[in-house]
Design a protein around this motif. Structure first.
Motif, PDB file in Angstrom:
ATOM      1  N   SER A  75       0.828  -1.207   0.000  1.00 45.62           N
ATOM      2  CA  SER A  75       0.000   0.000   0.000  1.00 45.62           C
ATOM      3  C   SER A  75       0.863   1.258   0.000  1.00 45.62           C
ATOM      4  CB  SER A  75      -0.943   0.000   1.209  1.00 45.62           C
ATOM      5  OG  SER A  75      -0.234  -0.041   2.429  1.00 45.62           O
ATOM      6  N   GLY A  76       2.027   1.164   0.638  1.00 47.10           N
ATOM      7  CA  GLY A  76       2.951   2.294   0.612  1.00 47.10           C
ATOM      8  C   GLY A  76       3.501   2.554  -0.781  1.00 47.10           C
ATOM      9  N   GLN A  79       0.858   4.273  -2.790  1.00 47.92           N
ATOM     10  CA  GLN A  79       0.737   5.676  -2.387  1.00 47.92           C
ATOM     11  C   GLN A  79       1.867   6.518  -2.965  1.00 47.92           C
ATOM     12  OE1 GLN A  79      -1.783   7.098  -0.918  1.00 47.92           O
ATOM     13  NE2 GLN A  79      -0.818   9.121  -0.832  1.00 47.92           N
ATOM     14  N   ARG A  80       3.099   5.994  -2.961  1.00 50.73           N
ATOM     15  CA  ARG A  80       4.235   6.756  -3.506  1.00 50.73           C
ATOM     16  C   ARG A  80       4.077   6.985  -4.998  1.00 50.73           C
ATOM     17  NH1 ARG A  80       6.784   3.678   0.389  1.00 50.73           N
ATOM     18  NH2 ARG A  80       7.344   2.027  -1.092  1.00 50.73           N
ATOM     19  N   HIS A  82       1.276   7.167  -6.578  1.00 52.38           N
ATOM     20  CA  HIS A  82       0.188   8.138  -6.722  1.00 52.38           C
ATOM     21  C   HIS A  82       0.686   9.561  -6.456  1.00 52.38           C
ATOM     22  CE1 HIS A  82      -3.850   9.750  -6.729  1.00 52.38           C
ATOM     23  NE2 HIS A  82      -3.667  10.247  -5.527  1.00 52.38           N
ATOM     24  N   GLU A  83       1.482   9.727  -5.417  1.00 49.97           N
ATOM     25  CA  GLU A  83       1.965  11.062  -5.057  1.00 49.97           C
ATOM     26  C   GLU A  83       3.005  11.575  -6.051  1.00 49.97           C
ATOM     27  OE1 GLU A  83       3.416  10.579  -1.116  1.00 49.97           O
ATOM     28  OE2 GLU A  83       1.413  10.616  -0.184  1.00 49.97           O
ATOM     29  N   GLN A  86       1.024  10.951 -10.141  1.00 51.02           N
ATOM     30  CA  GLN A  86      -0.422  11.047 -10.376  1.00 51.02           C
ATOM     31  C   GLN A  86      -0.831  10.225 -11.608  1.00 51.02           C
ATOM     32  OE1 GLN A  86       1.253  14.438  -9.945  1.00 51.02           O
ATOM     33  NE2 GLN A  86       1.160  13.630  -7.864  1.00 51.02           N
ATOM     34  N   GLN A 113      -9.424   2.027   3.115  1.00 51.60           N
ATOM     35  CA  GLN A 113      -9.545   3.310   2.411  1.00 51.60           C
ATOM     36  C   GLN A 113     -10.780   3.284   1.509  1.00 51.60           C
ATOM     37  OE1 GLN A 113      -5.369   3.286   0.854  1.00 51.60           O
ATOM     38  NE2 GLN A 113      -5.250   5.284   1.842  1.00 51.60           N
ATOM     39  N   ARG A 116     -11.700   5.013  -2.279  1.00 55.59           N
ATOM     40  CA  ARG A 116     -10.423   5.444  -2.881  1.00 55.59           C
ATOM     41  C   ARG A 116     -10.081   4.679  -4.155  1.00 55.59           C
ATOM     42  NH1 ARG A 116      -5.846   8.247  -1.773  1.00 55.59           N
ATOM     43  NH2 ARG A 116      -3.833   7.397  -2.381  1.00 55.59           N
ATOM     44  N   TYR A 117     -10.447   3.384  -4.196  1.00 56.49           N
ATOM     45  CA  TYR A 117      -9.957   2.524  -5.276  1.00 56.49           C
ATOM     46  C   TYR A 117     -11.075   1.990  -6.161  1.00 56.49           C
ATOM     47  CZ  TYR A 117      -5.612   2.273  -2.560  1.00 56.49           C
ATOM     48  OH  TYR A 117      -4.467   2.575  -1.874  1.00 56.49           O
TER      49      TYR A 117
END
Length: 363
Positions: A75-76, A79-80, A82-83, A86, A113, A116-117
């Motif tokens: 999940s990390g 997230q990375r 995505h950040e 994008q 979450q 979110r998905y």
């Protein structure tokens, strides 16, 4: 809030998952869209990660464990990606011997979450192996390994019967009849992952799939699942090749062929056998399937060199020490045949541990 499109890509070893993801990422890039790619393996030296990064695509990696047993790292990584970029789509490719993804990955993501998905689970299968499995022909793998294979197919949102280009028209027609009869309620795609048309069809199917609810969990025997994973030896090794005659690429290709031939001579079933060859100027990935065919779109155009590095990922139904001995013997034979010097840099050989997922959420 727009949901993040996550294409979870499962399926057994050597089913063509990475090839499909790479082809899809190229196609998306050509159309102005961005893809992030999350790779995963029980080992810590991944051919697929090196290949994807060498092609310049944004990548995060979960190494040394499967997604389900290291959920926070997975999940990390999502997230990375995505950040950082994008992306329009994130591809997450799970370990080829991993199952129970609905309960251990999809449901936890949707629970922790919510909203979110938008997740789609595509399960890839080499169409030749899939037909042989469904017809109960001579088994390729131990029954516990076949158990994992079946469970992977059972939980798919979309089954991708891949490598259809390796079948004749009559063989493909027969395969479609067998597969559709076995999975009457599944979305089934028949795909050549080297074809833009086939890849676009897959992307369209994923884009049009919408299910934001928790998935039904498999009825799965974790002892049998763990025993199936333990049937496979995993070997990762990086070697350096030096050739005074500037034939290091030729020596590397011979080494790859020798390893494959020794595994086949021992009648050890191959899950996957992958090599990443780097001559200092470019890279190529070479894959051997259980059926003996190879897949490399670039090896024949690679320039010769005095030095090369070869990364080996082998997943074979045998003991780790047997696999390690095969690699060592192949290195000695290649050195003697090519008058090259081959140095073993790093080697790990092991059997995966018992699967202990971080979460298991039953709908």
């Amino acid at each position: 809030m727009t949901r993040m499109k996550l294409l979870l890509v499962g399926g057994f070893l050597a089913s063509g998952k990475t090839t499909a993801i790479y082809s899809a990422a190229k196609l998306l890039k050509a159309s102005g869209r961005k893809a992030g790619i999350l790779t995963n393996d029980q080992g810590k030296q991944q051919v697929d990660t090196g290949f994807i990064r060498g092609k310049g695509f944004p990548n995060e990696e979960v190494a040394g464990s499967c997604f389900c047993c290291n959920f926070n790292a997975m999940s990390g990584g999502i997230q990375r990606l995505h950040e950082d970029i994008q992306p329009d789509i994130i591809f997450a490719e799970s370990v080829g011997s991993c199952a129970d993804l609905a309960a251990t990955i999809i449901n936890p993501l949707l629970t922790l979450q919510p909203d979110r998905y938008n997740i789609v689970l595509s399960v890839f299968a080499d169409i030749r192996l899939l037909v042989a499995f469904l017809k109960n022909e001579q088994p390729v793998f131990h029954e516990n390994v076949s158990y994992i294979y079946q469970k992977q197919l059972d939980e798919a949102d979309i089954i991708v019967a891949n490598k259809i280009d390796l079948l004749s028209v009559p063989e493909l027609d027969h395969a479609k009849a067998v597969i559709s009869d076995a999975f009457p309620d599944k979305i089934i795609l028949y795909q050549n992952s080297l074809s833009e048309k086939g890849i676009q069809h897959w992307l369209d199917a994923c884009e049009n799939f919408h299910n934001a609810t928790l998935r039904p969990a498999l009825n799965i025997d974790y002892d049998k699942y763990g025993a199936g994973e333990a049937e496979l030896a995993w070997l990762d090794e990086e070697v350096g090749i030096v050739s005074e005659d500037k034939n290091a690429v030729k020596a590397a290709l011979l080494l790859a062929d020798t390893v494959y031939n020794k595994i086949k001579a021992g009648n050890y079933p191959i899950g996957h056998l992958k090599f990443l060859l780097d001559n200092g100027r470019s890279q190529t990935k070479i894959s051997f399937s259980p059926f003996g065919d190879t897949n490399s779109m670039e090896q024949h155009t690679m320039e010769e060199s005095a030095k090369a590095v070869l990364l080996v990922n082998a997943r074979v139904q045998t003991a780790p020490q047997v696999l390690q001995d095969i690699i060592t013997e192949a290195i000695v034979e290649t050195e003697n045949t090519t008058a090259s010097k081959i140095t073993e840099y790093t080697t790990t050989a092991f059997q995966p541990g018992y699967p202990r997922p971080t979460y298991r959420i039953i709908a």
